[in-house]
Design a protein around this motif. Structure first.
Motif, PDB file in Angstrom:
ATOM      1  N   GLY A 287       6.676 -89.824 106.718  1.00 45.03           N
ATOM      2  CA  GLY A 287       5.750 -90.073 105.620  1.00 45.03           C
ATOM      3  C   GLY A 287       6.405 -90.109 104.245  1.00 45.03           C
ATOM      4  N   ILE A 288       7.729 -90.178 104.183  1.00 42.05           N
ATOM      5  CA  ILE A 288       8.443 -90.178 102.896  1.00 42.05           C
ATOM      6  C   ILE A 288       8.955 -91.578 102.590  1.00 42.05           C
ATOM      7  N   TYR A 289       8.653 -92.030 101.382  1.00 39.89           N
ATOM      8  CA  TYR A 289       9.150 -93.307 100.867  1.00 39.89           C
ATOM      9  C   TYR A 289      10.035 -93.016  99.662  1.00 39.89           C
ATOM     10  N   ARG A 290      11.036 -93.871  99.449  1.00 37.95           N
ATOM     11  CA  ARG A 290      11.937 -93.678  98.317  1.00 37.95           C
ATOM     12  C   ARG A 290      12.187 -95.009  97.607  1.00 37.95           C
TER      13      ARG A 290
ATOM     14  N   ALA B  41       4.750-109.767 109.976  1.00 39.94           N
ATOM     15  CA  ALA B  41       4.196-109.792 108.620  1.00 39.94           C
ATOM     16  C   ALA B  41       3.705-108.401 108.219  1.00 39.94           C
ATOM     17  N   PRO B  42       3.902-108.033 106.945  1.00 40.85           N
ATOM     18  CA  PRO B  42       3.321-106.765 106.462  1.00 40.85           C
ATOM     19  C   PRO B  42       1.795-106.791 106.634  1.00 40.85           C
ATOM     20  N   VAL B  43       1.205-105.614 106.793  1.00 39.73           N
ATOM     21  CA  VAL B  43      -0.233-105.512 106.987  1.00 39.73           C
ATOM     22  C   VAL B  43      -0.949-105.744 105.656  1.00 39.73           C
ATOM     23  N   ALA B  44      -1.935-106.631 105.675  1.00 37.46           N
ATOM     24  CA  ALA B  44      -2.627-106.999 104.428  1.00 37.46           C
ATOM     25  C   ALA B  44      -3.354-105.807 103.811  1.00 37.46           C
ATOM     26  N   ASN B  45      -4.080-105.061 104.618  1.00 35.35           N
ATOM     27  CA  ASN B  45      -4.836-103.907 104.119  1.00 35.35           C
ATOM     28  C   ASN B  45      -4.365-102.664 104.863  1.00 35.35           C
ATOM     29  N   TYR B  46      -3.165-102.190 104.484  1.00 36.90           N
ATOM     30  CA  TYR B  46      -2.578-101.084 105.223  1.00 36.90           C
ATOM     31  C   TYR B  46      -3.412 -99.812 105.093  1.00 36.90           C
ATOM     32  N   GLU B  47      -4.022 -99.610 103.930  1.00 33.28           N
ATOM     33  CA  GLU B  47      -4.917 -98.468 103.732  1.00 33.28           C
ATOM     34  C   GLU B  47      -6.282 -98.969 103.288  1.00 33.28           C
TER      35      GLU B  47
ATOM     36  N   VAL C 131      12.898 -92.074  93.128  1.00 36.36           N
ATOM     37  CA  VAL C 131      11.476 -91.769  93.182  1.00 36.36           C
ATOM     38  C   VAL C 131      11.142 -91.420  94.627  1.00 36.36           C
ATOM     39  N   GLU C 132      10.640 -90.191  94.846  1.00 35.04           N
ATOM     40  CA  GLU C 132      10.247 -89.780  96.193  1.00 35.04           C
ATOM     41  C   GLU C 132       8.725 -89.756  96.275  1.00 35.04           C
ATOM     42  N   LEU C 133       8.188 -90.445  97.276  1.00 32.18           N
ATOM     43  CA  LEU C 133       6.741 -90.563  97.450  1.00 32.18           C
ATOM     44  C   LEU C 133       6.348 -90.051  98.826  1.00 32.18           C
ATOM     45  N   HIS C 134       5.326 -89.244  98.882  1.00 32.67           N
ATOM     46  CA  HIS C 134       4.796 -88.766 100.163  1.00 32.67           C
ATOM     47  C   HIS C 134       3.526 -89.553 100.447  1.00 32.67           C
ATOM     48  N   GLY C 135       3.600 -90.447 101.438  1.00 37.29           N
ATOM     49  CA  GLY C 135       2.503 -91.366 101.678  1.00 37.29           C
ATOM     50  C   GLY C 135       2.131 -91.474 103.137  1.00 37.29           C
ATOM     51  N   PRO C 136       1.483 -92.556 103.520  1.00 37.25           N
ATOM     52  CA  PRO C 136       0.955 -92.731 104.876  1.00 37.25           C
ATOM     53  C   PRO C 136       2.058 -93.040 105.880  1.00 37.25           C
ATOM     54  N   GLN C 137       1.788 -92.757 107.149  1.00 45.05           N
ATOM     55  CA  GLN C 137       2.789 -93.037 108.185  1.00 45.05           C
ATOM     56  C   GLN C 137       2.177 -93.585 109.471  1.00 45.05           C
ATOM     57  N   HIS C 138       0.939 -94.088 109.399  1.00 40.69           N
ATOM     58  CA  HIS C 138       0.348 -94.682 110.596  1.00 40.69           C
ATOM     59  C   HIS C 138       0.951 -96.066 110.847  1.00 40.69           C
ATOM     60  N   GLY C 139       0.768 -96.560 112.047  1.00 42.59           N
ATOM     61  CA  GLY C 139       1.345 -97.861 112.400  1.00 42.59           C
ATOM     62  C   GLY C 139       2.856 -97.781 112.393  1.00 42.59           C
ATOM     63  N   ASN C 140       3.476 -98.813 111.838  1.00 44.10           N
ATOM     64  CA  ASN C 140       4.933 -98.835 111.681  1.00 44.10           C
ATOM     65  C   ASN C 140       5.261 -99.096 110.214  1.00 44.10           C
ATOM     66  N   PRO C 141       5.446 -98.060 109.417  1.00 48.28           N
ATOM     67  CA  PRO C 141       5.679 -98.256 107.982  1.00 48.28           C
ATOM     68  C   PRO C 141       6.911 -99.115 107.666  1.00 48.28           C
TER      69      PRO C 141
END
Length: 582
Positions: A152-155, A83-89, A114-124
């Motif tokens: 840390g890059i999302y698209r 399951a995705p993490v409920a409160n990832y940040e 759209v390129e986003l630079h975001g968090p990378q802890h855990g397993n994104p």
């Protein structure tokens, strides 16, 4: 539930205790053979036992085998769901605070990203959800999934299909990725950008802008998994070929003439230590999408095969949730490419670990997460899938007989009421297998048979090579006689009716296609008449051409033809006659 004789061998072999019982009573079933293990795994135990010599399957042996297997409890299925993490940040992270970059303009039917630079802890890959809603001129609304691309890059990718101002807004369980807004302008497409391919007139195809599309396909299963030099050679070969569709696999292939490891693996891990199906390898998918883009630059549709059974890495036997996660990731990464077709599987019925309900679920995942609704089908080995299913846009057919396949095209049209694409009619080549040693003449004949019966036949080539570089799998160069003749047929079809070739009521020994009283195309195949009598409706005059489909010669006859008339022919094989209303 216990193990039974009608259970697939793949499921039995997955249980250590059950495998030990097989080893005890029928070890010959586990011995290496010249055939891939998949041919064992998709068969039932009973099927394999009955094929053993009578001396090896006595009543006593079989009864003890089945009795001991029945005493073993079947392994409880682990779906692999995470399951995705409920409160990832944490709430200390500001909403929409991720760095974002987008282009200001994009062509219609091109990739907006759209390129986003975001968090990378855990397993994104498993922890984070990301999507965006795109709105055009405050009316048209579409949803697109985002994906994690490592470091840390999302698209988020999207293919706008209407000119004008588009806006978007993201949603995510990661606060920094949520609530990001933006806009861009979709401008008119460039000259060679006709949009994605769609079904037209029930049995045919066109690009979305209405430009006719005649699929002239080839198969190159594992070309993207070879060394870069060979990949570039394949692209150079395609550039001068007639082909505008390429069947290709996402996963690498393990089969005859295919023993090398791929450039990249789709998941983190290794063949020796196993793969982590919760972590995609971004380099693999970046490489895949670059190859799709390369084909697009050549005007070639990428007919992407999502699963196949020729596997030694475990990709064909992933758990349910692992399959679902993989498919959503593919849809998110690739659906914005306009030159994409989805093929759920090559030879779906060889995959022991998948049942009909799995294929239906896979189709639902792809169609629900592809906002651009690319063409989608599934390819068979032994028995056809139910092509009447509403999600199937066209029939992707393999030969049903060593010799006769294209001749069935008109009947399949009636049965399924959808375009017939014979993606695998056999291969021009000289290998030991009957599916891979037909002549160039026979390949071209099958193309013509399929065309005049209202369908589209695909090419493949399997000539032996000292380094096992066969086009059918690895690409490289083409050595056969058929490609340029296939290109000649493509030209004939392009000069034909704009709505495509549709079969006409024909003589018993020769198929024909066209439009009554306007256009006729007759094909005589391996027959070789010296003349032919024609009886056309009076009052319509025609120009007649005799076509040598092998020598690629069009002989435009002098004069005008009407009513009943005779056409002299050279008495050789592979001839066609074309009549065009004056």
């Amino acid at each position: 539930m216990s193990y039974s004789p009608n259970m697939k061998m793949g499921k039995i072999l997955a249980n250590k205790n059950a495998k030990e019982v097989l080893q005890k009573y029928v070890p010959q079933l586990l011995a290496p053979t010249e055939f891939p293990i998949m041919f064992v795994k998709f068969s039932t135990l009973e099927q394999l036992v009955t094929r053993l010599p009578e001396s090896e399957r006595t009543t006593d042996i079989v009864e003890k085998l089945y009795k001991e297997l029945a005493e073993i409890e079947e392994l409880e299925e682990d779906t692999g769901y995470i399951a995705p993490v409920a409160n990832y940040e944490s709430e200390s992270v500001s909403l929409g605070s991720a760095k974002v970059s987008t282009p200001n303009t994009v062509e219609k039917w091109s990739v907006f990203e759209v390129e986003l630079h975001g968090p990378q802890h855990g397993n994104p890959f498993t922890d984070v959800t990301l999507q965006a809603e795109f709105i055009c001129n405050e009316e048209k609304r579409q949803q697109a999934l985002g994906f994690y691309d490592g470091d840390g890059i999302y698209r988020i990718r999207f293919m706008p299909d209407a000119e004008g101002i588009w806006t978007f807004q993201t949603t995510s369980n990661a606060r920094s990725l949520a609530g990001i807004e933006g806009k861009f302008e979709c401008v008119s497409p460039s000259k060679d950008n006709h949009g994605p391919v769609r079904v037209k007139n029930t049995y045919h195809f066109s690009y979305e802008d209405g430009t006719p599309y005649i699929p002239v396909g080839t198969t190159c299963y594992a070309w993207i998994h070879q060394e870069e030099e060979l990949i570039q050679q394949t692209l150079e070969t395609l550039q001068t070929s007639p082909f505008n569709k390429m069947r290709m696999c996402v996963f690498p292939k393990s089969y005859q003439f295919n023993s090398n490891e791929p450039l990249y693996y789709p998941f983190e891990g290794s063949l020796e230590e196993g793969f982590d199906f919760t972590r995609f390898n971004p380099m693999f998918f970046q490489h895949l999408e670059q190859r799709i883009a390369d084909l697009g630059n050549l005007g070639i549709e990428a007919d992407l095969i999502l699963y196949h059974a020729y596997d030694r890495w475990g990709f064909a036997e992933m758990k349910k949730a692992e399959d679902d996660r993989y498919l959503k990731y593919l849809a998110a990464r690739l659906s914005a490419y306009r030159n994409l077709w989805w093929s759920l599987a090559n030879e779906y019925d060889l995959m022991w670990a998948k049942e009909k309900e799995d294929w239906e679920r896979f189709a639902q995942i792809i169609t629900e997460n592809d906002p651009h609704q690319h063409l989608i089908s599934i390819h068979n080995c032994f028995g056809f899938y139910d092509y009447s299913r509403p999600w199937v846009t066209h029939c992707s057919v393999q030969r049903v007989d060593v010799y006769r396949t294209a001749e069935n095209t008109d009947e399949w049209r009636k049965q399924w009421n959808k375009p017939i694409v014979i993606d695998e009619c056999a291969y021009e080549g000289d290998i030991d297998q009957g599916w891979g040693n037909i002549t160039g003449e026979e390949m071209v004949r099958r193309f013509w048979e399929g065309a005049v019966r209202g369908g589209y036949v695909g090419h493949g080539e399997t000539y032996l090579h000292p380094e096992d570089i066969l086009w059918w799998s690895k690409g490289g160069k083409l050595y056969g006689d058929s490609p340029k003749r296939i290109g000649f047929l493509k030209r004939i079809m392009e000069e034909g009716p704009e709505e495509g070739l549709n079969p006409l009521e024909s003589d018993w020994d020769a198929p024909s296609a066209g439009i009554p009283d306007q256009y006729y195309l007759y094909y005589y195949g391996f027959n070789r008449p010296s003349f032919r009598q024609y009886r056309m409706n009076p009052g319509t005059q025609y120009k007649v051409a005799v076509i040598d489909t092998w020598e690629m010669i069009i002989n435009e006859l002098e004069g005008v033809y009407e009513g009943k008339f005779r056409i002299d022919l050279p008495g050789k094989q592979y001839m066609a006659v074309r009549m065009t209303k004056i």
